[in-house]
Design a protein around this motif. Sequence first.
Motif, short mmCIF file in Angstrom:
data_model
loop_
_atom_site.label_atom_id
_atom_site.label_comp_id
_atom_site.label_asym_id
_atom_site.label_seq_id
_atom_site.Cartn_x
_atom_site.Cartn_y
_atom_site.Cartn_z
N SER A 37 0.64 -0.35 -11.92
CA SER A 37 0.02 -1.24 -10.95
C SER A 37 -1.45 -0.87 -10.78
N THR A 38 -2.28 -1.88 -10.55
CA THR A 38 -3.72 -1.70 -10.36
C THR A 38 -4.14 -2.39 -9.07
N LYS A 39 -4.85 -1.67 -8.22
CA LYS A 39 -5.35 -2.29 -6.99
C LYS A 39 -6.50 -3.23 -7.35
N ILE A 40 -6.41 -4.48 -6.94
CA ILE A 40 -7.45 -5.45 -7.29
C ILE A 40 -8.23 -5.91 -6.05
N ALA A 41 -7.76 -5.60 -4.86
CA ALA A 41 -8.51 -5.94 -3.65
C ALA A 41 -7.99 -5.10 -2.50
N GLU A 42 -8.89 -4.68 -1.61
CA GLU A 42 -8.50 -3.92 -0.44
C GLU A 42 -8.50 -4.81 0.79
N GLN A 43 -7.71 -4.40 1.80
CA GLN A 43 -7.60 -5.19 3.00
C GLN A 43 -8.93 -5.25 3.74
N ASN A 77 -3.14 -3.94 0.79
CA ASN A 77 -4.01 -4.21 -0.34
C ASN A 77 -3.33 -5.15 -1.34
N LEU A 78 -4.12 -5.65 -2.29
CA LEU A 78 -3.59 -6.55 -3.30
C LEU A 78 -3.48 -5.80 -4.62
N PHE A 79 -2.29 -5.86 -5.24
CA PHE A 79 -2.03 -5.13 -6.48
C PHE A 79 -1.63 -6.08 -7.61
N PHE A 80 -2.01 -5.70 -8.83
CA PHE A 80 -1.58 -6.37 -10.05
C PHE A 80 -0.66 -5.41 -10.78
N PHE A 81 0.58 -5.83 -11.02
CA PHE A 81 1.55 -4.96 -11.70
C PHE A 81 1.82 -5.53 -13.09
N ASP A 82 1.50 -4.75 -14.11
CA ASP A 82 1.72 -5.17 -15.49
C ASP A 82 3.13 -4.77 -15.93
N LEU A 83 3.94 -5.75 -16.29
CA LEU A 83 5.33 -5.46 -16.64
C LEU A 83 5.46 -4.71 -17.95
N ALA A 84 4.52 -4.90 -18.86
CA ALA A 84 4.60 -4.21 -20.15
C ALA A 84 4.34 -2.72 -20.00
N SER A 85 3.31 -2.36 -19.26
CA SER A 85 2.96 -0.95 -19.10
C SER A 85 3.65 -0.31 -17.89
N GLY A 107 0.81 -1.20 0.00
CA GLY A 107 0.00 0.00 0.00
C GLY A 107 0.84 1.25 0.00
N ILE A 108 0.19 2.41 0.10
CA ILE A 108 0.89 3.68 0.10
C ILE A 108 1.65 3.88 1.40
N ASP A 109 1.12 3.34 2.50
CA ASP A 109 1.83 3.42 3.78
C ASP A 109 1.85 2.05 4.44
N GLU A 110 2.57 1.95 5.55
CA GLU A 110 2.78 0.66 6.20
C GLU A 110 1.52 0.08 6.81
#
Length: 218
Positions: free
Chosen positions: A212-218, A201-209, A194-197
């Motif tokens: 990162s996209t948040k796909i689920a929150e805690q 949250n769960l993120f999907f990071f696309d290596l091509a672009s 996340g942005i802070d400690e």
Amino acid sequence: IALVLLGLALVTGLIMARFVRRGLTPTVTPIPTVTAIGSPAYNPTDQSLYFFDRQEEKLARLDSTGAVTHLSDRLPTIDRVLWSPDFTRALLRSVNDVSLDSPLTRRGEEDRLILTWLFNLADQSLDFVSADYGDVLWAGNDQILYYFAGDDPGDLSTAKPDGSGFQKLARIGDQLLSRLVAYVPNQAVIFRGGIDEEEDNLFFFDLASQQSTKIAEQ
């Protein structure tokens, strides 16, 4: 805990099936309690559950006969074990508490809380990998993916299991990474952070672009 129970159920089922077919009464070696089983992983090749025995502080294997075999000497201060896909090696994440008598600590690097080591089950060799990995996971039998958390944190890189031959994949930006979850080679990385400690949250990071996209929150 659910994964542990599932693994134990699978192994126990195999044991019972064998004895029933033979018309024998099963005799199973006592196994550690669920709370003593850390970092469990099931190996379908030898139908065994590999884990860290927190009571004995040793790597261990529970096979389909119910026997528990310890695979190492005592390894105090282990926080987490990551088994290689072929179960011949393990990455060990250890707490760097130099006040304890453990081969998994390093004096002079007390400012590094978690250390990463490579353990070879065949020859029992233990090699130091890095004090700067925020997290790491296997990306194949001969490759790892890690998040660099040293003096300039934020890079995702691949390397050989011993830490050599590293190649930077991306820089994840403002998100603080707490745990690598999955890696699709050359395509994407899924991580927790996340942005802070305080965020997880769960993120999907696309290596091509490189986004990162948040796909689920805690």
